[in-house]
Enzyme design. Structure first.
Site, PDB file in Angstrom:
ATOM      1  N   GLY A  89       7.069  20.900   2.681  1.00 35.22           N
ATOM      2  CA  GLY A  89       6.487  21.069   1.349  1.00 35.22           C
ATOM      3  C   GLY A  89       6.412  19.797   0.523  1.00 35.22           C
ATOM      4  N   ARG A 127       4.672  17.021   0.927  1.00 36.06           N
ATOM      5  CA  ARG A 127       3.392  16.284   0.853  1.00 36.06           C
ATOM      6  C   ARG A 127       2.252  17.187   1.286  1.00 36.06           C
ATOM      7  NH1 ARG A 127       3.147  12.383   4.956  1.00 36.06           N
ATOM      8  NH2 ARG A 127       5.048  13.127   5.943  1.00 36.06           N
ATOM      9  N   ASN A 170       4.507  25.421   7.785  1.00 37.94           N
ATOM     10  CA  ASN A 170       3.480  24.393   7.566  1.00 37.94           C
ATOM     11  C   ASN A 170       3.824  23.051   8.206  1.00 37.94           C
ATOM     12  OD1 ASN A 170       1.309  22.896   5.914  1.00 37.94           O
ATOM     13  ND2 ASN A 170       3.214  21.940   5.225  1.00 37.94           N
ATOM     14  N   TYR A 181      -1.379  18.022  20.604  1.00 38.73           N
ATOM     15  CA  TYR A 181      -1.532  18.701  19.303  1.00 38.73           C
ATOM     16  C   TYR A 181      -2.255  20.038  19.490  1.00 38.73           C
ATOM     17  CZ  TYR A 181      -2.720  19.159  14.314  1.00 38.73           C
ATOM     18  OH  TYR A 181      -2.851  19.607  13.017  1.00 38.73           O
ATOM     19  N   ALA A 182      -3.334  20.023  20.293  1.00 40.34           N
ATOM     20  CA  ALA A 182      -4.092  21.256  20.528  1.00 40.34           C
ATOM     21  C   ALA A 182      -3.209  22.303  21.206  1.00 40.34           C
ATOM     22  CB  ALA A 182      -5.321  20.970  21.379  1.00 40.34           C
ATOM     23  N   ILE A 232      -8.652  17.789   6.616  1.00 38.77           N
ATOM     24  CA  ILE A 232      -8.172  17.910   5.247  1.00 38.77           C
ATOM     25  C   ILE A 232      -7.639  16.549   4.798  1.00 38.77           C
ATOM     26  CG2 ILE A 232      -6.595  19.189   3.726  1.00 38.77           C
ATOM     27  CD1 ILE A 232      -8.676  20.983   5.238  1.00 38.77           C
TER      28      ILE A 232
END
Ligand code: NAP
Length: 263
Positions: A27, A29, A106, A171-172, A204
């Site tokens: 949380g 950043r 997250n 990552y995928a 993003i």
């Protein structure tokens, strides 16, 4: 007989997260910080985790405590790939909040390279943080929600976990794993009133994408229907919707938030 449905104040009010208690990992950043800000603005109390950036975490807490003095906001260290650290984080978060309504998984990292050159350590770091972290945190925090017969788990995956992308095999794999985890867990806990969904952001504007070379940014923008990278707030709005009772009949889903990115 009238077919009119009486409006439910919890679903129509200005503060859709009023009374909700959230835990958010990563949380300090980017997307996680946007979720913390929006959730508090929508009435929630929040405990969030951070890894290395204690200064940013403390600053965000101070900002939230000033903006919402009537609601709790607490930052705690939580290296999500470390099961013992997560154990301490989860215990402290539950002590602080008393009960838990929403978990937002997250925290995440990238270590991009072509598969031929990928170092095994980078693969392990990405899988242990992005997928192992979801395991560690959810295993600690889903049970209290199941016991109270109410809750929502929201996992941050990626469009790369849905569609793949060159240079991002590790990552995928981690983000596709998060999607499989989401769908399977939703089937285990749905009958106990707990929803489990994933969001799959596209590109993003956060520290994660800040280092992309400008020519790559322009190439990627050409693939985005909206013609721009998303903001952390673009993602936070969907996460906070999934955290609210407005999304109470949505579970096991993956929502792409990508401005129409076609990979
Ligand atoms: N940005 C994008 O384009 C994009 C696209 C799709 C999906 N996502 C996903 O969205 C999530 C957030 O990404 P972001 O762009 O906001 O990234 P970011 O700006 O780099 O922030 C990452 C956050 O995760 C935390 N974190 C990193 N490693 C951690 C660990 N081992 N344990 C606990 N916390 C850790 C960081 O904490 P510290 O600040 O303390 O280091 C930070 O709060 C990630 O899961 C990412 O994969 C991002």
């Amino acid at each position: 007989m009238s077919n009119a449905i009486a409006p439910d104040a919890r679903l129509t009010g200005d503060l859709p997260l009023a009374g909700k208690r959230l835990v958010v990992t990563g949380g300090s950043r980017g997307i996680g910080a946007a979720v913390v800000r929006l959730a508090l603005a929508q009435g929630a109390e929040v405990v969030f985790g951070y890894h290395s950036n204690a200064g940013a975490a403390r600053a965000l807490c101070a900002e939230m405590n000033e903006a919402h003095p009537d609601r709790q906001c607490l930052a705690l260290p939580a290296e999500v790939s470390d099961a013992a650290a997560v154990d301490g984080f989860a215990t402290a978060a539950l002590e602080c909040l008393g009960t838990l309504d929403v978990l937002v998984n997250n925290a995440g990292i990238v270590r991009d390279s072509s598969f031929a050159r990928m170092a095994r350590d980078d693969w392990d770091d990405v899988i242990e943080t992005n997928l192992g972290g979801v395991f560690n945190v959810t295993q600690q925090l889903v049970l209290p929600m199941v016991k109270q017969r109410r809750g929502a788990v929201i996992n941050v995956s990626s469009v790369v976990g849905v569609h793949g992308a060159a240079g991002q095999t590790g990552y995928a794999a981690s983000k596709a794993g998060v999607i499989g985890f989401t769908k399977a867990l939703s089937k285990e806990v749905g009958r106990y009133g707990v929803t489990v969904n994933a969001v799959a952001p596209g590109l993003i504007e956060t520290d994660m994408t800040a280092g992309l070379p400008q020519e790559r940014v322009e190439l990627m923008k050409a693939l985005i229907t909206a013609g721009r990278f998303g903001t952390p707030e673009d993602v936070a709005h969907t996460i906070c919707f999934l955290a609210s009772d407005r999304a109470r009949y949505i579970t096991g889903q993956v929502i792409e938030i990508s401005g129409g990115l076609v990979l």
